[in-house]
Design a protein around this motif. Structure first.
Motif, PDB file in Angstrom:
ATOM      1  N   UNK A 254       0.669  -1.353   0.017  1.00  0.00           N
ATOM      2  CA  UNK A 254       0.077   0.119  -0.255  1.00  0.00           C
ATOM      3  C   UNK A 254       1.005   1.340  -0.082  1.00  0.00           C
ATOM      4  N   UNK A 255       1.880   1.302   0.604  1.00  0.00           N
ATOM      5  CA  UNK A 255       2.694   2.275   0.587  1.00  0.00           C
ATOM      6  C   UNK A 255       3.390   2.659  -0.705  1.00  0.00           C
ATOM      7  N   UNK A 256       3.729   1.475  -1.319  1.00  0.00           N
ATOM      8  CA  UNK A 256       4.519   1.865  -2.806  1.00  0.00           C
ATOM      9  C   UNK A 256       3.360   2.116  -3.589  1.00  0.00           C
TER      10      UNK A 256
ATOM     11  N   UNK B 104       1.745   5.416  -7.747  1.00  0.00           N
ATOM     12  CA  UNK B 104       1.038   5.162  -8.759  1.00  0.00           C
ATOM     13  C   UNK B 104      -0.475   6.057  -8.585  1.00  0.00           C
ATOM     14  N   UNK B 105      -0.336   6.974  -7.643  1.00  0.00           N
ATOM     15  CA  UNK B 105      -1.754   7.572  -7.402  1.00  0.00           C
ATOM     16  C   UNK B 105      -1.924   8.755  -8.744  1.00  0.00           C
ATOM     17  N   UNK B 106      -1.135   9.067  -9.534  1.00  0.00           N
ATOM     18  CA  UNK B 106      -1.464   9.841 -10.546  1.00  0.00           C
ATOM     19  C   UNK B 106      -0.650  11.091 -10.390  1.00  0.00           C
TER      20      UNK B 106
ATOM     21  N   UNK C   5       8.331   2.418  -9.345  1.00  0.00           N
ATOM     22  CA  UNK C   5       7.973   1.284  -8.518  1.00  0.00           C
ATOM     23  C   UNK C   5       9.297   0.347  -8.302  1.00  0.00           C
ATOM     24  N   UNK C   6       9.464  -0.230  -7.317  1.00  0.00           N
ATOM     25  CA  UNK C   6      10.584  -1.218  -6.911  1.00  0.00           C
ATOM     26  C   UNK C   6      10.530  -2.284  -7.898  1.00  0.00           C
TER      27      UNK C   6
END
Length: 939
Positions: A246-248, A252-254, A710-711
């Protein structure tokens, strides 16, 4: 893979199998024998010179590199897995053992060639006399005593060919290291020959090197270079994939966009907070996380919608204003407050306007290339439009001349105007002017140039005799003025009686034939005359008489229809009868036509007189013109004929017909001819390129914002952003239409050159033409097929970077019973695969139900055979559990020292050979089956 192959530990020629020694430490000697068989005894003879010597490695100064069919790792690769062994393959199966100076011992035979992998740093290849060579410490070389393990022969199971031989290098490669793989001789004789370039006796005989010898110089028959990457094969990397936390997911929230002051020098948007509060919105890309929250800045968004509608409305007054995206396809030039559909959703929301502006920006960046492709597609439309403009201009000029100079003529003047070409002027009756006058009561010379000169208004005859040409034309055409001694135009046909006589049979036959031929010619002429009278009567209002005449022609028409076999349509209609019968060969108009006339009563519709009947000199057609049509002809109304002639002389239909014969549309799907020549042909190019790839290439942060952060080794579920996709496609099409209009491309600004967003294998469009969108529906509704409903599995990390061709498939839960026996027929492969970058790939699916209830397969796409071992430290229960655990990096594998396994499963180590080593070290393709909840997390 292994089940489809068979391995053999060696392949040696018959000469090699006849060698006397099993230890390759000396010359290769053969003791030949010749056995002589007699009646009573057997004698063995030996050569007088003793043993024969086989040519060994000392006679080889090179190998034909065309016999090398494959090497692994591939040359110049920069990221190969370090747990695999280098190998080289030959299409000559006996080549690795061809010059070995010994025969097999216990199913084992050392090759005369070995493959070594040397670190490029410190081991440069140097040019030699015969072959290049390399100086290397024997500590970096494998043990030649165990070289039998790393050479074998392969063939398909159950088949005798093709046969392939292979050399393996047992070195455990280091990570991130450059290597040079070299094929070198395994015996001292080969070393001497390769360095000196000649057949030289090597002393002492034996191996090319031995442990502790120090630095040796080895000739190189063949070499290639490669580089290893970080540790990790497919199994390790596939099992390392975990869901995005959820933290990562916040990555990608925009993209955050500040909309406080969307227009320069304008007041900020309204806000619920204190003055000066910055108003921001989060804009999603073409892909977004599932369950993206709605925007919270409602007050600012409402104020933005009101202002942008006002600004767009000002654009109608020649004021620079924000564009109305989709206005031309929707035939709108402003936002209507009473309507709520995709046009309002697109233009009143800053998020969708941003998406549309991305499309317009892409077109501007590639406008030259796009316009070049658009002009290539239009073909000859530009030339056709030039012809249409020229035709429209000529039509206007000729129409003006026609109105001023032709439409003002009287009937007599019109006849005089057309007299030079009476055969070419055809009115709507379907008859040429000359024929229509010929079947009328008027004399045929009425349209002859000689009579027209005599009747001209200011001619000498008109001046001295007071002749009124206008009255003469009107009265003769209508039948009011007839010749002094009129004769019937059409008479009733009769059947001639044959001559009788006993003594004149030959004369009777000749006369009868002549009479019959004359009658047939007369009947043919009568038929042609009647075929012209029928359309003339129909054009002048004598419908009943036209029908009666057509009935008289039914029998000749049927006869002619049988003679004209190529005609597909029946001979019907007065005009078609005329065109067919007037040009028919008289020989085809055969048969007696008398019955057809006999069936017509004399006074039924028209008067039909018998041949030789004299007409009264004072007869007139004034009282009952319809009854005398067959006698004097079809009365013609001069004024009506004048109107038909004026219409026939109108140049507009002729110019349009000429244009239609010059310009033809090959595909009605691409172009449509307008109704009038003054309207140009509008064209819309078709670009089948998927715009998702264009957006991802030019603006990756807008395709999936935050994807680069993204990791590694992560998987996440995404969904298509339908409003963004629809807005982007509207922007692309709008800007392309404007650019085409600016470049004078024939467009009405309503076309949709771009209809593809996703790179579908079937090439189906994702967006219907914008002008066909449902006006009252939202943006998401407008996408075709499932363009806005795809589920996207995004995988990022080392797995897709090292294995870009890996297989990803979805499997329904009902099919997951035994992962070891998973039927591939139940797999659902991605609809599309999108590569965002070298470490990130998106796999799009259209799955039934909740995607979290599915399972996913990650499988290695094995297109080449590879040998090596895993790097884990699992329990050793079977040969397939062998790992590099006991071998350090830079060390060499030795399966002769492998721990034993239970006898019931496999043979013990003392019974091993190179074929067994090949089966053990062959790496099978790996696949892993994971539930969606484990791969992408809980919903």
């Amino acid at each position: 893979m292994a089940e489809d192959l068979e391995f053999a530990p060696y392949m040696q020629s018959s000469i090699g199998a006849a060698l006397s020694s099993t230890v390759p430490d000396g010359p290769a000697l053969i003791t030949p024998e010749l056995t002589l068989l007699g009646p009573d005894q057997e004698l063995t003879v030996h050569p007088p010179l003793g043993d024969l010597r086989m040519l060994g490695p000392e006679g080889v100064i090179g190998i034909d590199t065309r016999r090398i069919v494959r090497v692994d790792p591939p040359p110049d690769i920069t990221d190969t897995e370090p747990n695999y062994m280098a190998c080289v393959e030959f299409d000559v199966p006996e080549l690795p053992w061809l010059f070995t100076p010994a025969r097999p011992d216990g199913g084992r035979l050392r090759p005369w060639l070995v493959l070594v992998a040397l670190e490029t740093a410190g081991h440069p290849l140097q040019s030699g006399r015969a072959l290049p060579f390399v100086d290397v410490d024997t500590a970096a070389l494998p043990s030649l005593g165990q070289s039998w393990q790393w050479a074998h022969v392969q063939r398909p199971a159950g088949r005798s060919e093709p046969l392939t031989s292979r050399l393996l290098c047992p070195l455990r490669l280091k990570s991130n290291t450059d290597y040079t793989a070299c094929v070198v001789p395994a015996f001292q004789g080969g070393v001497v020959a390769g360095l000196t370039g000649g057949l030289t006796e090597a002393e002492p005989h034996g191996d090319a090197w031995w442990p502790g010898q120090g630095v040796v110089r080895l000739p190189v028959y063949y070499s290639w270079q490669f580089r290893t990457g970080a540790a990790g094969d497919f199994e390790q990397l596939a099992t390392a994939i975990v869901p995005l936390s959820p933290e990562e997911s916040s990555l990608l929230a925009g993209r955050t966009v500040d909309i406080t002051e969307p227009w320069l020098y304008d007041v900020p948007l309204a806000s619920d907070g204190p003055p000066g509060t910055r108003q921001t919105i989060t804009v999603q890309g073409a892909l977004q996380l599932v369950g993206t929250p709605a925007e919270e800045a409602e007050t600012a968004l409402d104020d933005f919608a009101e202002r942008v509608a006002v600004y767009i409305d000002r654009g109608r007054e020649d004021v620079v204003a924000p564009p109305l995206y989709g206005g031309h396809p929707a035939v709108r030039d402003r936002i209507d407050d009473r309507e709520h559909g995709w046009l309002e959703e697109l233009n009143l929301d800053p998020e969708t306007r941003i998406a549309a502006s991305l499309g317009t920006g892409w077109v501007r960046d590639h406008q030259e290339w796009l316009m070049a492709r658009a002009w290539d597609q239009i073909g000859a439309v530009r030339d056709a439009n030039r012809l249409r403009k020229r035709t429209a201009f000529c039509t206007a000029v000729c129409g003006s001349v026609h109105r001023r100079n032709v439409q003002t003529l009287t009937p007599d003047e019109t006849l005089g105007f057309t007299a030079p070409v009476p055969d070419r002027v055809r009115t709507d009756s379907g008859l040429p002017l000359k024929t229509e006058v010929a079947v009328s009561p008027a004399p045929n010379e009425l349209v002859a140039p000689v009579l027209r000169r005599l009747l001209r208004r200011r001619g000498p005859l008109a001046r001295h005799a007071g002749l009124d040409g206008e009255s003469y034309a009107r009265r003769t055409l209508s039948g009011e003025l007839l010749p002094p001694l009129p004769t019937a135009m059409v008479t009733r046909p009769t059947q001639p009686e044959p001559m009788e006589g006993e003594d004149a049979n030959e004369l009777n036959a000749t006369v009868n034939n002549a009479v019959r031929a004359t009658g047939e010619l007369r009947d043919a002429e009568r038929i042609r005359l009647l075929s012209a009278m029928a359309p003339s009567a129909l054009a002048n209002g004598f419908d009943a008489q036209a029908g009666a005449i057509t009935a008289l022609l039914d029998r000749p028409a049927a006869t002619l229809g049988a003679a004209l076999a190529p005609e597909e349509e029946p001979l019907t209609g007065a005009t078609r009868l005329f065109r067919a019968l007037s040009v028919a060969d008289p020989a085809n108009l055969v048969g007696d036509v008398s019955p057809a006339f006999a069936e017509q009563p004399p006074d039924a519709v028209m008067t039909l007189v018998d041949p030789g009947t004299a007409l009264a000199p004072d007869v007139s057609m004034a009282n009952d013109p319809a009854a005398h049509i067959l006698e004097f002809g079809v009365p013609v109304d001069a004024v009506a004929m004048n109107g038909r002639l004026v219409q026939a002389l109108d140049p507009a239909p002729l110019l349009s017909a000429r244009l239609d014969s010059t310009v033809a549309v090959l595909s009605e799907d691409a172009f449509t001819l307008p109704e009038t020549p003054s309207e140009p042909i509008m064209a819309c190019p078709d670009f089948a390129a998927p715009m998702a790839l264009a957006l991802q290439k030019d603006a990756p942060d807008w395709f999936l914002p935050g994807s680069a952060m993204i990791p590694d080794d992560r998987a996440v579920l995404l969904q298509a952003n339908a409003p963004f996709i629809a807005s982007f496609m509207v922007g692309v099409n709008d800007e392309m239409n404007r650019e085409m209009r600016w470049r004078e491309y024939p467009t009405d600004l309503r076309g949709s050159p771009f209809t593809h967003f996703w790179p579908r294998p079937d090439g189906a469009p994702d967006v219907p033409p914008v002008h066909s969108w449902v006006r009252a529906k939202g943006l998401g509704y407008q996408l075709a097929l499932d363009a806005g409903e795809v589920d996207v599995l995004l995988i990022r990390g080392r797995l897709v970077r090292r294995y870009p061709n890996l297989i990803v498939a979805a499997v329904p839960a009902s099919s997951v019973s035994d992962a070891e026996d998973l039927a591939e027929s139940t797999w659902q492969h991605p609809k599309m695969v999108l590569t965002l970058d070298e470490r990130t790939v998106a796999y799009t699916f259209v799955l039934d139900g909740d995607i979290h209830d599915w399972w996913f397969v990650l499988a290695e796409n094995s297109y080449r055979m590879r040998f090596g071992f895993d790097t884990g430290s699992d329990r050793y229960d079977h040969w397939s559990d062998l790992t590099w655990q006991e071998v350090p990096e830079g060390g060499f594998a030795d399966l002769s020292a492998m721990p034993p396994v239970p006898e019931k499963e496999q043979p013990g180590p003392d019974r091993w050979n190179a074929a067994t080593v090949a089966m053990v070290s062959l790496q099978r393709p790996f696949r892993v089956l994971m539930s969606a909840r484990k791969l992408i997390g809980e919903p």
